[in-house]
Design a protein around this motif. Sequence first.
Motif, PDB file in Angstrom:
ATOM      1  N   SER A  76      -1.887  -0.788   3.966  1.00  0.00           N
ATOM      2  CA  SER A  76      -2.447   0.114   2.956  1.00  0.00           C
ATOM      3  C   SER A  76      -3.964   0.040   2.978  1.00  0.00           C
ATOM      4  N   GLN A  77      -4.587   1.136   2.525  1.00  0.00           N
ATOM      5  CA  GLN A  77      -6.029   1.166   2.294  1.00  0.00           C
ATOM      6  C   GLN A  77      -6.228   1.247   0.787  1.00  0.00           C
ATOM      7  N   VAL A  78      -6.846   0.247   0.237  1.00  0.00           N
ATOM      8  CA  VAL A  78      -6.953   0.132  -1.213  1.00  0.00           C
ATOM      9  C   VAL A  78      -7.601   1.363  -1.827  1.00  0.00           C
ATOM     10  N   SER A  79      -8.675   1.856  -1.193  1.00  0.00           N
ATOM     11  CA  SER A  79      -9.395   2.995  -1.771  1.00  0.00           C
ATOM     12  C   SER A  79      -8.517   4.240  -1.793  1.00  0.00           C
ATOM     13  N   VAL A  80      -7.722   4.415  -0.734  1.00  0.00           N
ATOM     14  CA  VAL A  80      -6.850   5.590  -0.673  1.00  0.00           C
ATOM     15  C   VAL A  80      -5.693   5.433  -1.651  1.00  0.00           C
ATOM     16  N   SER A  81      -5.116   4.244  -1.676  1.00  0.00           N
ATOM     17  CA  SER A  81      -4.027   3.993  -2.630  1.00  0.00           C
ATOM     18  C   SER A  81      -4.504   4.219  -4.057  1.00  0.00           C
ATOM     19  N   TYR A  83       3.695  -0.908  -5.162  1.00  0.00           N
ATOM     20  CA  TYR A  83       2.389  -1.155  -5.778  1.00  0.00           C
ATOM     21  C   TYR A  83       1.766   0.156  -6.262  1.00  0.00           C
ATOM     22  N   VAL A  84       1.846   1.187  -5.400  1.00  0.00           N
ATOM     23  CA  VAL A  84       1.304   2.492  -5.777  1.00  0.00           C
ATOM     24  C   VAL A  84       2.028   3.041  -7.000  1.00  0.00           C
ATOM     25  N   LEU A  85       3.362   2.929  -7.010  1.00  0.00           N
ATOM     26  CA  LEU A  85       4.153   3.463  -8.133  1.00  0.00           C
ATOM     27  C   LEU A  85       3.795   2.777  -9.441  1.00  0.00           C
ATOM     28  N   ILE A  86       3.744   1.455  -9.394  1.00  0.00           N
ATOM     29  CA  ILE A  86       3.472   0.688 -10.614  1.00  0.00           C
ATOM     30  C   ILE A  86       2.091   1.020 -11.174  1.00  0.00           C
ATOM     31  N   ASN A  87       1.146   1.308 -10.258  1.00  0.00           N
ATOM     32  CA  ASN A  87      -0.229   1.526 -10.704  1.00  0.00           C
ATOM     33  C   ASN A  87      -0.567   2.983 -10.986  1.00  0.00           C
ATOM     34  N   SER A  88       0.282   3.887 -10.553  1.00  0.00           N
ATOM     35  CA  SER A  88      -0.076   5.296 -10.701  1.00  0.00           C
ATOM     36  C   SER A  88       0.778   6.043 -11.709  1.00  0.00           C
ATOM     37  N   ILE A  89       1.966   5.519 -12.015  1.00  0.00           N
ATOM     38  CA  ILE A  89       2.896   6.254 -12.863  1.00  0.00           C
ATOM     39  C   ILE A  89       2.927   5.659 -14.267  1.00  0.00           C
ATOM     40  N   ASP A  90       2.785   6.524 -15.233  1.00  0.00           N
ATOM     41  CA  ASP A  90       3.000   6.119 -16.632  1.00  0.00           C
ATOM     42  C   ASP A  90       4.504   6.213 -16.889  1.00  0.00           C
ATOM     43  N   GLU A 145      13.886 -11.342  -8.562  1.00  0.00           N
ATOM     44  CA  GLU A 145      13.236 -12.249  -9.508  1.00  0.00           C
ATOM     45  C   GLU A 145      11.904 -12.802  -9.001  1.00  0.00           C
ATOM     46  N   LYS A 146      11.694 -12.775  -7.690  1.00  0.00           N
ATOM     47  CA  LYS A 146      10.453 -13.311  -7.141  1.00  0.00           C
ATOM     48  C   LYS A 146       9.300 -12.319  -7.214  1.00  0.00           C
ATOM     49  N   ASP A 147       9.617 -11.092  -7.583  1.00  0.00           N
ATOM     50  CA  ASP A 147       8.585 -10.079  -7.591  1.00  0.00           C
ATOM     51  C   ASP A 147       7.680 -10.203  -8.807  1.00  0.00           C
ATOM     52  N   SER A 148       6.608  -9.455  -8.781  1.00  0.00           N
ATOM     53  CA  SER A 148       5.595  -9.506  -9.827  1.00  0.00           C
ATOM     54  C   SER A 148       6.190  -9.127 -11.171  1.00  0.00           C
ATOM     55  N   ILE A 149       5.767  -9.836 -12.195  1.00  0.00           N
ATOM     56  CA  ILE A 149       6.237  -9.548 -13.551  1.00  0.00           C
ATOM     57  C   ILE A 149       5.833  -8.146 -13.996  1.00  0.00           C
ATOM     58  N   GLN A 150       4.722  -7.631 -13.405  1.00  0.00           N
ATOM     59  CA  GLN A 150       4.314  -6.265 -13.732  1.00  0.00           C
ATOM     60  C   GLN A 150       5.393  -5.262 -13.328  1.00  0.00           C
ATOM     61  N   TYR A 151       6.056  -5.528 -12.192  1.00  0.00           N
ATOM     62  CA  TYR A 151       7.125  -4.637 -11.744  1.00  0.00           C
ATOM     63  C   TYR A 151       8.241  -4.603 -12.779  1.00  0.00           C
ATOM     64  N   PHE A 152       8.599  -5.798 -13.308  1.00  0.00           N
ATOM     65  CA  PHE A 152       9.722  -5.872 -14.245  1.00  0.00           C
ATOM     66  C   PHE A 152       9.380  -5.217 -15.575  1.00  0.00           C
ATOM     67  N   VAL A 153       8.171  -5.406 -16.010  1.00  0.00           N
ATOM     68  CA  VAL A 153       7.743  -4.729 -17.243  1.00  0.00           C
ATOM     69  C   VAL A 153       7.823  -3.215 -17.055  1.00  0.00           C
ATOM     70  N   PHE A 154       7.402  -2.749 -15.876  1.00  0.00           N
ATOM     71  CA  PHE A 154       7.480  -1.318 -15.569  1.00  0.00           C
ATOM     72  C   PHE A 154       8.924  -0.826 -15.644  1.00  0.00           C
ATOM     73  N   MET A 155       9.843  -1.551 -14.994  1.00  0.00           N
ATOM     74  CA  MET A 155      11.244  -1.120 -14.965  1.00  0.00           C
ATOM     75  C   MET A 155      11.882  -1.196 -16.342  1.00  0.00           C
ATOM     76  N   TYR A 156      11.512  -2.221 -17.102  1.00  0.00           N
ATOM     77  CA  TYR A 156      12.060  -2.371 -18.455  1.00  0.00           C
ATOM     78  C   TYR A 156      11.687  -1.158 -19.307  1.00  0.00           C
ATOM     79  N   ARG A 157      10.430  -0.818 -19.327  1.00  0.00           N
ATOM     80  CA  ARG A 157       9.985   0.335 -20.121  1.00  0.00           C
ATOM     81  C   ARG A 157      10.603   1.630 -19.578  1.00  0.00           C
ATOM     82  N   LEU A 158      10.693   1.727 -18.253  1.00  0.00           N
ATOM     83  CA  LEU A 158      11.262   2.909 -17.622  1.00  0.00           C
ATOM     84  C   LEU A 158      12.702   3.154 -18.075  1.00  0.00           C
ATOM     85  N   SER A 159      13.456   2.089 -18.226  1.00  0.00           N
ATOM     86  CA  SER A 159      14.888   2.220 -18.531  1.00  0.00           C
ATOM     87  C   SER A 159      15.150   2.874 -19.879  1.00  0.00           C
TER      88      SER A 159
END
Length: 623
Positions: free
Chosen positions: A459-464, A490-497, A520-534
């Motif tokens: 990935s290119q951070v600036s483009v992402s 990473y893009v989804l978690i950071n770009s989607i409300d 379970e080994k993934d970032s807690i930010q991912y889980f918070v995203f999925m929890y709210r999404l559900s």
Amino acid sequence: MPSTHDMDKIATLSDWSEYVGINNERDYITAYPLDESPYYVVAKTWYADEMHRPGCVWTHSLLIQKDDLSKITDFCNLLYLFEKPLTENYESYSTPSVFVEAAKESATQLIDLGENRVAEVYESLLSTTPSFILSEFTSQQSQELLLTLLNYLPTEIMKNKSICSGTASPRAYDGKYLSLQFVTHDGNAVKYLSNRTTVPWSQLVGISVVNNRPQLANLIRHYQDELGDSVEMLSGFLSVVVLVNRTCKDEEEKQQVLLEIINTLSKTFPNQQDGKVFKSAVFQPSVARDFGGEENFLYTISTVNVASFTEEQVEYGKRLRDLSTDQFLQLLKQLYTAEELNEWGIQTVNEVERYISYAEIAGLRKSDKAFFQTIICSSPELLNQIVWADFTKEELQSTLSVFSDKKMVNAFKHWRELLKTMLEQKVIIARELAQMIFSHDELCVAEYLDYLNCTEHQSQVSVSKETESYPEVILTWLSKTSSINNDIAYVLINSIDEVSPLVRTRGSKIWMPLSNLLNEKDSIQYFVFMYRLSFHWQDKEALIYLRQAFYPIHALLAQDKLDYNLWYRVEPYTEHLFFAFWDRCKKMRKMVIKRLKDAGYSKSEVANYTPDAQTNEWLLKEW
């Protein structure tokens, strides 16, 4: 003739001028226009020795329709029409003379006059003030010279000129002196011929006259309609002829002479329709070849004031199209380095694609990189013809500078092809460039996501980061994708409300690729995203997202390790407890049990809801 004024003028100018030449000659010519009749008079006068009364002369006047003057190419041939009366029978004079343009004998009488003196006489003839020149030629020489010089006058100028080849003192009629007279008596107004070097245009006439070369006279007559009665145009015209026939010793002189030709034409014929036929003739490629070739001519004409010319007169566009590729590129390189271009030159560099294709300049990408970029920067159409896949990484990086020009950015069309090549070549894409690319073609976002979703790509951070500005495009792409990698996550978690109405309307199923990725080994930010999404839906997929996200978040809460910023996002999706508001784990369990009950789950299904037995017991108690 009905005009008594003109009859009186003929009578007066037919009288003896008291001329006696250097060889005791007493014949001369007089030429002048009539004022009220449509005739130009050319007369020859002889002294009448046979008459008893002194001062008697014979004068034979030829009356030429002014409109017929243009038909006479050599006025010296009029000398053969003059007849001196030998008897008192004058019947021959009542019959009109038939003029025949016969080839007269070589004017050997003029060879000895000297080109400088002839040039002086010609300048005097063109002067706006009367000229009186001290006679130093024979009568025959004077007559031939003045009649020959009439050949070098446009008809409209000639109609206003009057001459006399021999007179004792300046002659006048009605208070007006003749334009040019050879006089035998010296006086204050009489001038000597100095035999000095004159201006080049009159010198050219002098050379033509003494060498009996009529081509220049024919040329003047050919363009006389454009010259009219303007002495300034005539002198400018002759100046151009001098320049066109000049022999140059080197390329620098050729350039200078060509510039003089163009400037002289512009000054002589300031209006576009003035001298248009002559301009077209001077601008012919055959002339340009003598001054450095077509490229040099087109460069020069692109840098001077062309207000006096039209593109049709110069055939500017046609000549550009007729150039070979190498010739056009050479011209273009000159135009790019010019200090100033006129509207024609500016049009050429701004519309290069009218004269050359991208295929014809593609080779410059390697041989002359700077020149290639300059051409591309000047032509959006050529920029759109680029095959970006052919570029090396270095070529691509150096060419990106064209996008600093707003005009080029607005005209460019192939953003996806450009982005794809940059990604494949691993060219670092600045945030500003990414913003430019995506803003002109949102489908470039999908192109980047496709690229990013390959495990071998980085990935290119600036483009992402810029991708995050296009959630709707991202969701459309996600809905067509069966699997994703961590970079996409990473893009989804950071770009989607995840709690936005946009996400709700797209449904729960498009998020399964992200659900399949998380553990379970993934970032807690991912889980918070999925929890709210559900919480958008109550279907099977939503409950899967809820179950995946619940335990990792609950475990951190139980250990009091969940960052407050994350809890701030989770808390609105927990059950409100009036007495135990501080127990965040309980609040979360209460909400999960409530949702499971609403979904029709049984109590027994909660027993193994998480991988942790203690957490499952707590959930059963909440049931």
